[in-house]
Design a protein around this motif. Sequence first.
Motif, PDB file in Angstrom:
ATOM      1  N   GLY A  18      11.298  -7.955   2.909  1.00 27.75           N
ATOM      2  CA  GLY A  18      12.337  -7.314   2.125  1.00 27.75           C
ATOM      3  C   GLY A  18      13.704  -7.852   2.465  1.00 27.75           C
ATOM      4  O   GLY A  18      14.086  -7.894   3.640  1.00 27.75           O
ATOM      5  N   GLY A  19      14.452  -8.300   1.458  1.00 25.73           N
ATOM      6  CA  GLY A  19      15.807  -8.781   1.668  1.00 25.73           C
ATOM      7  C   GLY A  19      16.818  -7.665   1.514  1.00 25.73           C
ATOM      8  O   GLY A  19      16.568  -6.675   0.821  1.00 25.73           O
ATOM      9  N   SER A  20      17.965  -7.834   2.149  1.00 24.72           N
ATOM     10  CA  SER A  20      18.987  -6.798   2.115  1.00 24.72           C
ATOM     11  C   SER A  20      20.320  -7.376   1.666  1.00 24.72           C
ATOM     12  O   SER A  20      20.528  -8.593   1.669  1.00 24.72           O
ATOM     13  CB  SER A  20      19.163  -6.154   3.495  1.00 24.72           C
ATOM     14  OG  SER A  20      19.911  -7.007   4.345  1.00 24.72           O
ATOM     15  N   SER A  21      21.232  -6.489   1.299  1.00 23.41           N
ATOM     16  CA  SER A  21      22.573  -6.908   0.916  1.00 23.41           C
ATOM     17  C   SER A  21      23.390  -7.332   2.131  1.00 23.41           C
ATOM     18  O   SER A  21      24.500  -7.843   1.991  1.00 23.41           O
ATOM     19  CB  SER A  21      23.284  -5.758   0.192  1.00 23.41           C
ATOM     20  OG  SER A  21      23.285  -4.580   0.986  1.00 23.41           O
ATOM     21  N   TYR A  22      22.855  -7.165   3.351  1.00 22.78           N
ATOM     22  CA  TYR A  22      23.548  -7.544   4.575  1.00 22.78           C
ATOM     23  C   TYR A  22      23.145  -8.922   5.092  1.00 22.78           C
ATOM     24  O   TYR A  22      23.558  -9.326   6.177  1.00 22.78           O
ATOM     25  CB  TYR A  22      23.304  -6.505   5.676  1.00 22.78           C
ATOM     26  CG  TYR A  22      23.852  -5.136   5.358  1.00 22.78           C
ATOM     27  CD1 TYR A  22      24.908  -4.973   4.459  1.00 22.78           C
ATOM     28  CD2 TYR A  22      23.308  -3.995   5.925  1.00 22.78           C
ATOM     29  CE1 TYR A  22      25.411  -3.721   4.158  1.00 22.78           C
ATOM     30  CE2 TYR A  22      23.806  -2.731   5.635  1.00 22.78           C
ATOM     31  CZ  TYR A  22      24.856  -2.605   4.746  1.00 22.78           C
ATOM     32  OH  TYR A  22      25.354  -1.358   4.451  1.00 22.78           O
ATOM     33  N   GLY A  23      22.279  -9.635   4.367  1.00 26.01           N
ATOM     34  CA  GLY A  23      21.984 -11.013   4.716  1.00 26.01           C
ATOM     35  C   GLY A  23      20.768 -11.234   5.588  1.00 26.01           C
ATOM     36  O   GLY A  23      20.548 -12.343   6.053  1.00 26.01           O
ATOM     37  N   SER A  24      19.944 -10.230   5.820  1.00 29.04           N
ATOM     38  CA  SER A  24      18.752 -10.393   6.651  1.00 29.04           C
ATOM     39  C   SER A  24      17.504 -10.079   5.847  1.00 29.04           C
ATOM     40  O   SER A  24      17.559  -9.423   4.799  1.00 29.04           O
ATOM     41  CB  SER A  24      18.804  -9.487   7.889  1.00 29.04           C
ATOM     42  OG  SER A  24      18.843  -8.123   7.496  1.00 29.04           O
ATOM     43  N   ILE A  25      16.363 -10.558   6.353  1.00 27.67           N
ATOM     44  CA  ILE A  25      15.056 -10.297   5.751  1.00 27.67           C
ATOM     45  C   ILE A  25      14.178  -9.661   6.812  1.00 27.67           C
ATOM     46  O   ILE A  25      14.000 -10.223   7.900  1.00 27.67           O
ATOM     47  CB  ILE A  25      14.406 -11.594   5.241  1.00 27.67           C
ATOM     48  CG1 ILE A  25      15.278 -12.242   4.154  1.00 27.67           C
ATOM     49  CG2 ILE A  25      13.009 -11.327   4.701  1.00 27.67           C
ATOM     50  CD1 ILE A  25      14.815 -13.626   3.769  1.00 27.67           C
ATOM     51  N   THR A  26      13.642  -8.503   6.522  1.00 30.81           N
ATOM     52  CA  THR A  26      12.750  -7.812   7.445  1.00 30.81           C
ATOM     53  C   THR A  26      11.308  -8.044   7.039  1.00 30.81           C
ATOM     54  O   THR A  26      10.962  -7.954   5.863  1.00 30.81           O
ATOM     55  CB  THR A  26      13.042  -6.308   7.470  1.00 30.81           C
ATOM     56  OG1 THR A  26      14.345  -6.086   8.007  1.00 30.81           O
ATOM     57  CG2 THR A  26      12.031  -5.565   8.345  1.00 30.81           C
ATOM     58  N   ILE A  27      10.470  -8.354   8.030  1.00 30.23           N
ATOM     59  CA  ILE A  27       9.035  -8.519   7.812  1.00 30.23           C
ATOM     60  C   ILE A  27       8.322  -7.327   8.438  1.00 30.23           C
ATOM     61  O   ILE A  27       8.489  -7.047   9.626  1.00 30.23           O
ATOM     62  CB  ILE A  27       8.509  -9.824   8.444  1.00 30.23           C
ATOM     63  CG1 ILE A  27       9.301 -11.029   7.913  1.00 30.23           C
ATOM     64  CG2 ILE A  27       7.024  -9.996   8.163  1.00 30.23           C
ATOM     65  CD1 ILE A  27       8.921 -12.335   8.582  1.00 30.23           C
ATOM     66  N   SER A  28       7.538  -6.615   7.640  1.00 28.44           N
ATOM     67  CA  SER A  28       6.804  -5.451   8.123  1.00 28.44           C
ATOM     68  C   SER A  28       5.338  -5.586   7.789  1.00 28.44           C
ATOM     69  O   SER A  28       4.960  -6.256   6.821  1.00 28.44           O
ATOM     70  CB  SER A  28       7.364  -4.164   7.492  1.00 28.44           C
ATOM     71  OG  SER A  28       8.714  -3.974   7.835  1.00 28.44           O
ATOM     72  N   ASP A  29       4.500  -4.962   8.609  1.00 34.12           N
ATOM     73  CA  ASP A  29       3.063  -4.964   8.388  1.00 34.12           C
ATOM     74  C   ASP A  29       2.704  -3.878   7.390  1.00 34.12           C
ATOM     75  O   ASP A  29       3.039  -2.707   7.582  1.00 34.12           O
ATOM     76  CB  ASP A  29       2.331  -4.738   9.710  1.00 34.12           C
ATOM     77  CG  ASP A  29       0.830  -4.863   9.565  1.00 34.12           C
ATOM     78  OD1 ASP A  29       0.185  -3.858   9.235  1.00 34.12           O
ATOM     79  OD2 ASP A  29       0.304  -5.972   9.772  1.00 34.12           O
ATOM     80  N   LEU A  30       2.024  -4.254   6.326  1.00 30.90           N
ATOM     81  CA  LEU A  30       1.706  -3.311   5.263  1.00 30.90           C
ATOM     82  C   LEU A  30       0.725  -2.243   5.719  1.00 30.90           C
ATOM     83  O   LEU A  30       0.831  -1.077   5.324  1.00 30.90           O
ATOM     84  CB  LEU A  30       1.135  -4.068   4.060  1.00 30.90           C
ATOM     85  CG  LEU A  30       0.793  -3.262   2.812  1.00 30.90           C
ATOM     86  CD1 LEU A  30       2.029  -2.574   2.255  1.00 30.90           C
ATOM     87  CD2 LEU A  30       0.177  -4.159   1.752  1.00 30.90           C
ATOM     88  N   SER A  31      -0.224  -2.608   6.568  1.00 30.69           N
ATOM     89  CA  SER A  31      -1.250  -1.643   6.980  1.00 30.69           C
ATOM     90  C   SER A  31      -0.728  -0.631   7.986  1.00 30.69           C
ATOM     91  O   SER A  31      -1.043   0.553   7.913  1.00 30.69           O
ATOM     92  CB  SER A  31      -2.465  -2.386   7.557  1.00 30.69           C
ATOM     93  OG  SER A  31      -2.082  -3.201   8.650  1.00 30.69           O
ATOM     94  N   SER A  32       0.104  -1.077   8.936  1.00 34.90           N
ATOM     95  CA  SER A  32       0.584  -0.170   9.980  1.00 34.90           C
ATOM     96  C   SER A  32       1.980   0.372   9.708  1.00 34.90           C
ATOM     97  O   SER A  32       2.369   1.409  10.251  1.00 34.90           O
ATOM     98  CB  SER A  32       0.599  -0.893  11.335  1.00 34.90           C
ATOM     99  OG  SER A  32       1.562  -1.939  11.341  1.00 34.90           O
ATOM    100  N   GLY A  33       2.742  -0.338   8.871  1.00 37.06           N
ATOM    101  CA  GLY A  33       4.121   0.067   8.625  1.00 37.06           C
ATOM    102  C   GLY A  33       5.088  -0.370   9.706  1.00 37.06           C
ATOM    103  O   GLY A  33       6.279  -0.060   9.649  1.00 37.06           O
ATOM    104  N   GLU A  34       4.580  -1.117  10.705  1.00 35.46           N
ATOM    105  CA  GLU A  34       5.423  -1.543  11.819  1.00 35.46           C
ATOM    106  C   GLU A  34       6.264  -2.764  11.440  1.00 35.46           C
ATOM    107  O   GLU A  34       5.817  -3.650  10.718  1.00 35.46           O
ATOM    108  CB  GLU A  34       4.557  -1.890  13.042  1.00 35.46           C
ATOM    109  CG  GLU A  34       3.767  -0.725  13.612  1.00 35.46           C
ATOM    110  CD  GLU A  34       4.682   0.318  14.244  1.00 35.46           C
ATOM    111  OE1 GLU A  34       5.736  -0.084  14.802  1.00 35.46           O
ATOM    112  OE2 GLU A  34       4.354   1.521  14.166  1.00 35.46           O
TER     113      GLU A  34
END
Length: 445
Positions: A263-279
Motif C-alpha cells: 500500500g502506497g501513502s501520500s507521505y512517500g512510503s510503501i508498506t508491505i503487509s502479510d494478507l493472512s496474518s495482517g502483520e
Amino acid sequence: MEAGSSAGGKRRKKTMSDRGKSVQGSGGGRVLLLGADVICAVFSHLDHFDVARCAAVCRSWRDIILSSSLMRDIYLERGPRVFGTAGVQVLEGAPLKQYLEELAKEQHRIALVNGHPEVYQWQGHTVRVSQCRMRRGMILSGVGDKVIKLWSATDCQCLDVYSVPGTNPLVDMDFDESKVVGLVGRQIYIWRRNGKMSVLQSRDHIISRALCMRYLDPDAVVGCEDGRSRVFDMYSGSCSKIIRMHSGPVTCLTLTDDQLILGGSSYGSITISDLSSGEKVATLKSSVSPIGISSLCFNPDNHLVFAGSTAGHSHCWDIRTLRPVWEVRASANIIYSVHHLPGDTSTLATGGIDGVLRFLSQRTGEVLASYVTSKNEAVASMTGKNKSTIMQFQVKSLSNEARIDNVPRLQRPSITCLAVGMKKVVTVNDEKYVRVWRFKESNRA
C-alpha cells in the motif's frame, strides 16, 4: 441481496455463449478434418506471435502447435540462432510453448519501443472517466458516471454495461473472467457475467472513506483515508481483516500471489503487509522528499515493485532484498498510473498529468520511448457495430530531450489510468473517451 443488472443482460449472455460455441463448434471441427500436417503447413506461414495466438484459440489447435514434430522442425529451421549450436537439445529442454511465449514477449517489447503506434479513440461514457483495466482482450472502463462498461480491445465494441445503483459514487473497480468487482461508496458490488448482481454487506463503520481497491480472488482489499486497509472475502462477504498500513491515507494498492499487500501513502512510503496474518512485513521508502506515492504495480516474474509519485518520479524496489533498484524523474508532474504486460520483464508503461505515454526499462528505469498523438485532428474514422464513432489518430515519438510544454495540450490530455496488453495499451484521459494504442513492429507495417 441480489438484483438484476443492466437491461439486456440475458440477451448479452446468450450472445457471449453463442460466441463461445462458434469457436468450439462446427467451424473448428471442419478445420480439423484437414489433418495435423496440413494445419501445420498453414500455421508455418504465420509469424511466431500469430502462432502463439492461434495456440490460444482452442485445445485442438494448441495440442497440434505445441506437440507436432512438424512445427518443431519448421521453427528450428526458421530460427536456428535461437537455439544455438546445440539446436535440438535446447529445444527439447525448452518446450515449444516456452519458446513461442518468449518470442511473443520479445516482439511485444520491440513493438512498444521501436514500432509504429496508432491510436483508436471512442466516446465510452457520457461524463469524464478516470479508470480502466484490461485482461484477455477485454477493457473495463468507469469511475465518473454511474456505469461500468466492458469493451473488446480488438474492435472497440461494447460487450456489456453494468449500472451502479444508488447515489454513492463508484470509487474503483476490477474484473476477472467471471465477474466485475466495484467499490461503491462504503460497499463492494459484484456483477457476475451471468447477469446477477450482489452486494457485500458491511457495517457503516468498517469502511472509512475508501480511496482505492484491488481484487485478487478470493480477496478484495480496500485502502482507506484513515491509513488502514480492509480485507474482504468475496465468498463469505465478510471483512476478514483490518490492517494498519500508514498514518496517512492509503492512496494505491497492489497484491501479490504470495499473499502480500503493498500500500502506497501520500507521505512517500510503501508498506508491505502479510494478507493472512495482517502483520507488517517491511516498509519501502523513497530518497525523494516530500512526495506521495500515486500508483503501484508488482511484477512476480522479476520480483520488482514499481511506483509512480506525485513529483513525477518512477521508482523500483526488489521485494526480495527490500532495496531500491532505481529511481528516475520520468515526468515533471504527477504519474497517475504504472503498468506492464503480465510475464514481461522488459518494459514498464507510465502515464500522468503531462499526457505523455512513456515506456521505461524495468531493469534500469531508462526511458525507452515516449509518445503523444501527432495531431489533434483524426486521420480517419469508422462506425462500430453499436453505431459508435471510432476515431483514428497518428502518433508522434518524442526524444528524451524534447520540451513537453512545446506540445499542444490537445495532443496530450492527462493520462489518469492505463493498462498494458500484448502490443497494445489502453488509456483513459479524464475525458469521456477511451483510447487504445496499437503497436506494430517496424518490419510488419
